[in-house]
Design a protein around this motif. Structure first.
Motif, short mmCIF file in Angstrom:
data_model
loop_
_atom_site.label_atom_id
_atom_site.label_comp_id
_atom_site.label_asym_id
_atom_site.label_seq_id
_atom_site.Cartn_x
_atom_site.Cartn_y
_atom_site.Cartn_z
N HIS A 42 32.17 -11.74 64.82
CA HIS A 42 30.71 -11.88 64.93
C HIS A 42 30.38 -11.50 66.28
O HIS A 42 29.01 -11.08 66.76
CB HIS A 42 30.19 -12.79 64.14
N ASN A 43 31.68 -11.78 67.04
CA ASN A 43 30.32 -11.42 68.93
C ASN A 43 30.29 -9.67 68.82
O ASN A 43 31.95 -9.90 69.47
CB ASN A 43 31.70 -12.39 69.48
N PRO A 44 29.75 -9.68 69.28
CA PRO A 44 29.68 -7.89 69.57
C PRO A 44 30.67 -7.41 70.77
O PRO A 44 31.13 -6.39 70.92
CB PRO A 44 27.97 -7.30 69.92
N LEU A 45 30.76 -8.35 71.36
CA LEU A 45 30.77 -8.01 73.11
C LEU A 45 32.71 -7.59 72.60
O LEU A 45 33.64 -6.70 72.71
CB LEU A 45 30.73 -8.66 74.08
N LEU A 46 33.21 -8.56 71.86
CA LEU A 46 34.48 -9.24 71.82
C LEU A 46 34.78 -8.19 70.41
O LEU A 46 36.16 -7.40 71.72
CB LEU A 46 34.92 -10.62 70.64
N VAL A 49 34.74 -5.50 73.12
CA VAL A 49 36.16 -4.92 74.31
C VAL A 49 37.62 -4.76 73.44
O VAL A 49 38.29 -4.07 73.90
CB VAL A 49 36.10 -6.22 75.04
N CYS A 50 37.44 -5.61 72.20
CA CYS A 50 38.51 -4.62 71.32
C CYS A 50 39.25 -3.24 70.86
O CYS A 50 39.92 -2.44 71.41
CB CYS A 50 38.77 -5.75 69.61
N ARG A 51 37.54 -3.02 70.43
CA ARG A 51 37.66 -1.80 69.73
C ARG A 51 37.88 -0.92 71.55
O ARG A 51 39.18 0.18 70.75
CB ARG A 51 36.23 -0.82 69.81
N VAL A 52 37.55 -1.23 72.05
CA VAL A 52 37.70 -0.30 73.53
C VAL A 52 39.72 -0.19 74.35
O VAL A 52 40.85 0.98 74.49
CB VAL A 52 37.32 0.04 74.63
N THR A 129 28.99 0.90 77.58
CA THR A 129 28.54 1.84 75.67
C THR A 129 27.53 0.03 75.33
O THR A 129 26.18 0.22 74.59
CB THR A 129 29.42 1.00 74.73
N LEU A 130 27.60 -1.36 76.15
CA LEU A 130 26.86 -2.23 75.71
C LEU A 130 25.44 -2.29 76.62
O LEU A 130 24.97 -3.31 76.82
CB LEU A 130 27.96 -3.74 76.15
N ASN A 131 25.42 -1.48 77.57
CA ASN A 131 24.64 -1.29 78.25
C ASN A 131 24.42 -2.00 79.42
O ASN A 131 22.80 -2.44 79.93
CB ASN A 131 23.70 -0.38 77.31
N LEU A 132 25.12 -1.93 79.94
CA LEU A 132 25.40 -3.34 80.98
C LEU A 132 25.21 -3.32 82.81
O LEU A 132 25.58 -1.77 82.51
CB LEU A 132 26.17 -4.39 80.66
#
Length: 156
Positions: A42-46, A49-52, A129-132
Motif C-alpha cells: 500500500h506504500n505508493p513510493l515503494l 520504486v519497484c515498478r521503475v 513520477t511522484l512530482n518531488l
C-alpha cells in the motif's frame, strides 16, 4: 484568577485533542486500517520504486542481495527519509531492514547517482513520477556538512 486561565488552557487542549482524535478516527474509517501505509503493497513510493526498477514488492522485501533489489532499496530509503522527511525506523521497517541499512544508504546513493547512469535515470524517473523535487548537489552538500559536523563532535 490563575486557575481560571489554566482551566481554560486545559479545556482548549482537551477540545483540540478531541478534534484530532475524531479526525484520526475518520481517516481510519476511510482507510479501514491504521497501518495502511506501513504495509508494503500500500506504500505508493515503494510500489513506484519497484515498478521503475522492474522488481516485485516481494523481491525488495526479501533478503536477496541482487543488484536491482539493493539499488531499489537505496532509492526508496533515500527518497522517503531524505526528501520526504519520513521516519528512519518506520521506513526501514517497511522494507524489513534495520536502521543500519539506511545509514550506509546515502553514501551509496550519491556514488551511484554520480557514476551509474542507469541508477540515475531510474531515480530521476521515480522523482518525476511522484512530482518531488530533488537537487543532487544540494543534498550531497548537506550530507558532507553533516558528516563534518559529526566528525567534529566525535573528536570532542
Amino acid at each position: 484568577m490563575k486557575n481560571s486561565v489554566f482551566d481554560k488552557m486545559l479545556l482548549d487542549l482537551g477540545n483540540t485533542m478531541a478534534l484530532a482524535n475524531s479526525q484520526y478516527e475518520g481517516i481510519l474509517k476511510f482507510i479501514g486500517d491504521k497501518n495502511y501505509f506501513e504495509k508494503p503493497n500500500h506504500n505508493p513510493l515503494l510500489r513506484e520504486v519497484c515498478r521503475v526498477f522492474g522488481i516485485s514488492v516481494e523481491n525488495i522485501l526479501s533478503p536477496t542481495r541482487e543488484r536491482e533489489s539493493g539499488d531499489a532499496r537505496k532509492c526508496f530509503l533515500f527518497i522517503s527519509i531524505n526528501i520526504m522527511n519520513l521516519d528512519v525506523q518506520e521506513m526501514t521497517d517497511v522494507i524489513n531492514r534495520d536502521r543500519s541499512t539506511y545509514y550506509h544508504s546515502p553514501n551509496k546513493h550519491f556514488s551511484l547517482y554520480d557514476y551509474d547512469e542507469e541508477y540515475k535515470e531510474k531515480f530521476d524517473q521515480v522523482i518525476l513520477t511522484l512530482n518531488l523535487s530533488y537537487d543532487h548537489e544540494k543534498e550531497k552538500f548537506k550530507k558532507e556538512l553533516a558528516d563534518k559536523e559529526n566528525a567534529i563532535k566525535a573528536r570532542k
